[in-house]
Design a protein around this motif. Structure first.
Motif, PDB file in Angstrom:
ATOM      1  N   ILE A 173      16.584 -26.826  31.284  1.00  0.00           N
ATOM      2  CA  ILE A 173      17.201 -26.637  29.975  1.00  0.00           C
ATOM      3  C   ILE A 173      18.627 -27.167  29.918  1.00  0.00           C
ATOM      4  O   ILE A 173      18.987 -27.929  29.004  1.00  0.00           O
ATOM      5  CB  ILE A 173      17.160 -25.153  29.574  1.00  0.00           C
ATOM      6  N   ILE A 174      19.459 -26.785  30.878  1.00  0.00           N
ATOM      7  CA  ILE A 174      20.847 -27.251  30.839  1.00  0.00           C
ATOM      8  C   ILE A 174      20.949 -28.770  31.018  1.00  0.00           C
ATOM      9  O   ILE A 174      21.646 -29.438  30.251  1.00  0.00           O
ATOM     10  CB  ILE A 174      21.715 -26.479  31.854  1.00  0.00           C
ATOM     11  N   PRO A 175      20.259 -29.378  32.001  1.00  0.00           N
ATOM     12  CA  PRO A 175      20.312 -30.842  32.101  1.00  0.00           C
ATOM     13  C   PRO A 175      19.834 -31.544  30.824  1.00  0.00           C
ATOM     14  O   PRO A 175      20.425 -32.558  30.409  1.00  0.00           O
ATOM     15  CB  PRO A 175      19.384 -31.148  33.285  1.00  0.00           C
ATOM     16  N   ALA A 176      18.779 -31.031  30.197  1.00  0.00           N
ATOM     17  CA  ALA A 176      18.267 -31.652  28.972  1.00  0.00           C
ATOM     18  C   ALA A 176      19.247 -31.477  27.813  1.00  0.00           C
ATOM     19  O   ALA A 176      19.361 -32.352  26.947  1.00  0.00           O
ATOM     20  CB  ALA A 176      16.911 -31.056  28.608  1.00  0.00           C
ATOM     21  N   THR A 177      19.965 -30.366  27.804  1.00  0.00           N
ATOM     22  CA  THR A 177      20.991 -30.160  26.777  1.00  0.00           C
ATOM     23  C   THR A 177      22.161 -31.107  27.011  1.00  0.00           C
ATOM     24  O   THR A 177      22.696 -31.701  26.062  1.00  0.00           O
ATOM     25  CB  THR A 177      21.471 -28.694  26.802  1.00  0.00           C
ATOM     26  N   GLN A 178      22.536 -31.287  28.262  1.00  0.00           N
ATOM     27  CA  GLN A 178      23.610 -32.237  28.591  1.00  0.00           C
ATOM     28  C   GLN A 178      23.237 -33.656  28.158  1.00  0.00           C
ATOM     29  O   GLN A 178      24.079 -34.411  27.687  1.00  0.00           O
ATOM     30  CB  GLN A 178      23.870 -32.233  30.093  1.00  0.00           C
ATOM     31  N   GLY A 204      21.318 -34.467  25.717  1.00  0.00           N
ATOM     32  CA  GLY A 204      21.109 -34.598  24.282  1.00  0.00           C
ATOM     33  C   GLY A 204      19.665 -34.471  23.855  1.00  0.00           C
ATOM     34  O   GLY A 204      19.341 -34.650  22.671  1.00  0.00           O
ATOM     35  N   THR A 205      18.773 -34.155  24.789  1.00  0.00           N
ATOM     36  CA  THR A 205      17.361 -33.955  24.437  1.00  0.00           C
ATOM     37  C   THR A 205      17.216 -32.723  23.546  1.00  0.00           C
ATOM     38  O   THR A 205      16.414 -32.716  22.609  1.00  0.00           O
ATOM     39  CB  THR A 205      16.508 -33.780  25.706  1.00  0.00           C
ATOM     40  N   ALA A 260      23.617 -22.508  25.158  1.00  0.00           N
ATOM     41  CA  ALA A 260      24.239 -23.638  25.844  1.00  0.00           C
ATOM     42  C   ALA A 260      24.215 -24.879  24.960  1.00  0.00           C
ATOM     43  O   ALA A 260      23.181 -25.230  24.384  1.00  0.00           O
ATOM     44  CB  ALA A 260      23.500 -23.924  27.143  1.00  0.00           C
ATOM     45  N   VAL A 261      25.363 -25.539  24.845  1.00  0.00           N
ATOM     46  CA  VAL A 261      25.459 -26.809  24.125  1.00  0.00           C
ATOM     47  C   VAL A 261      26.190 -27.809  25.014  1.00  0.00           C
ATOM     48  O   VAL A 261      26.843 -27.427  25.990  1.00  0.00           O
ATOM     49  CB  VAL A 261      26.198 -26.657  22.777  1.00  0.00           C
ATOM     50  N   ALA A 262      26.080 -29.080  24.686  1.00  0.00           N
ATOM     51  CA  ALA A 262      26.743 -30.108  25.483  1.00  0.00           C
ATOM     52  C   ALA A 262      28.245 -29.835  25.557  1.00  0.00           C
ATOM     53  O   ALA A 262      28.861 -29.357  24.592  1.00  0.00           O
ATOM     54  CB  ALA A 262      26.482 -31.478  24.883  1.00  0.00           C
ATOM     55  N   LYS A 263      28.838 -30.129  26.695  1.00  0.00           N
ATOM     56  CA  LYS A 263      30.260 -29.880  26.913  1.00  0.00           C
ATOM     57  C   LYS A 263      31.090 -30.592  25.837  1.00  0.00           C
ATOM     58  O   LYS A 263      30.928 -31.790  25.596  1.00  0.00           O
ATOM     59  CB  LYS A 263      30.667 -30.377  28.305  1.00  0.00           C
ATOM     60  N   GLY A 264      31.954 -29.843  25.178  1.00  0.00           N
ATOM     61  CA  GLY A 264      32.808 -30.425  24.158  1.00  0.00           C
ATOM     62  C   GLY A 264      32.164 -30.576  22.794  1.00  0.00           C
ATOM     63  O   GLY A 264      32.814 -31.035  21.848  1.00  0.00           O
TER      64      GLY A 264
END
Length: 299
Positions: free
Chosen positions: A111-116, A118-119, A251-255
């Motif tokens: 989940i976190i890698p896919a959120t990073q 943009g998936t 969790a959302v992409a950093k920034g």
């Protein structure tokens, strides 16, 4: 504390008692049994908040949400439908923003890698906000949960002295990677037997192992353990108090500006009382918050 390492949490899908007395985990769809028959709050769009959404989400009309199931009462499947406290709350957030929440099932550690990447626009899966994770993503905090152990009815286990005991956890959760291993290391340092950690891919299997007596105890997030105890119909019970409380976060992409948008939408629901009603609908009001925050990790 409680958490799914990406760390996380989860609990039993519904347990059905067979005539032979054995327990199995199934997709029982009796909403009275699962708790899925809670009334949804009618939530109106708030234009002033919706207008601050990133253009990509506004134009698509949907929030793509990565989620791992089963983890009752927070998220699991009732038939083909994903339900739970997290789901009802995110649906309410989406309504405030005038979009639809599009839930995509995922392995928890993806989940976190896919959120990073943009998936997903965001990850929503009872994810504990930790300092380590905040290096990877930003979190909008929406709930407080802790760690809660469980034991078979009348068969006591001490979470602070479980040396040599068999303890079930969900694989890759905080309980699996940090909490129980730290307790085990302490046992070894004191010249005692280590804890025999039994990791299961799904929380439902960890809970079932405890019910069947295959382990001596179980460690999971406090709302998850509480729900598992309720669903077990007296077969398992709380072992000690809740400890290591910390926030869950989306969790959302950093920034990403989405963190602030979600924060405003959540605060709106807190202020008008709908957030509290959603918490009460699922019996998780003990973890309700009064102020939406961003990156509120305590450890």
């Amino acid at each position: 504390m409680s958490v799914r390492t990406v760390l996380g949490r989860r609990a039993l899908e519904v347990m059905c008692v067979l005539t032979g007395g054995a327990l199995i985990l199934t997709g029982c769809s009796n909403t009275e049994e699962t708790g899925a028959a809670v009334s949804k709050e009618k939530v109106e769009k708030v234009d002033s908040i919706a207008s601050t959404l990133p253009d990509k989400i506004k134009s698509s009309g949907k929030l793509v949400v990565g989620v791992n199931i089963p983890y009752p009462p927070n998220e699991w499947k009732d038939g083909d439908k994903i339900v739970g406290f997290d789901v009802d709350l995110m649906d309410a957030i989406a309504s405030v923003l005038g979009v639809k929440a599009d839930y995509v099932e995922s392995a928890f550690d993806k989940i976190i890698p896919a959120t990073q990447a943009g998936t997903y626009d965001l990850g929503m899966s009872s994810i504990s906000d930790t300092k380590e994770r905040e290096q990877q993503v930003d979190f909008t905090n929406y709930f407080i949960a802790g760690v809660q152990w469980a034991q078979q009815k009348g068969k006591a286990i001490d979470p602070d002295n479980a040396c040599g005991k068999r303890v079930a956890v969900q694989a890759t959760t905080y309980e699996h990677t940090e909490e129980v291993p730290a307790k085990s290391a302490k046992c070894v340092a004191e010249g005692k037997a280590p804890i025999d950690i039994k990791a299961f891919d799904e929380q439902s299997a960890a809970t079932n192992a405890l019910i069947l007596g295959q382990v001596d105890g179980m460690s999971a997030d406090s709302p998850v353990t509480a729900y598992a105890i309720k669903q077990s119909e007296g077969k398992i019970e709380q072992a000690g108090p809740v400890f290591e409380s910390q926030p869950y976060g989306w969790a959302v992409a950093k920034g990403s500006p989405l963190a602030g948008v979600l924060q405003k939408a959540l605060q709106h629901l807190i202020d008008n009382g709908q957030y509290q009603k959603i918490c009460e609908n699922w019996g998780v009001q003990e973890g309700a918050i009064t102020k939406a925050g961003i990156n509120g990790a305590v450890s």
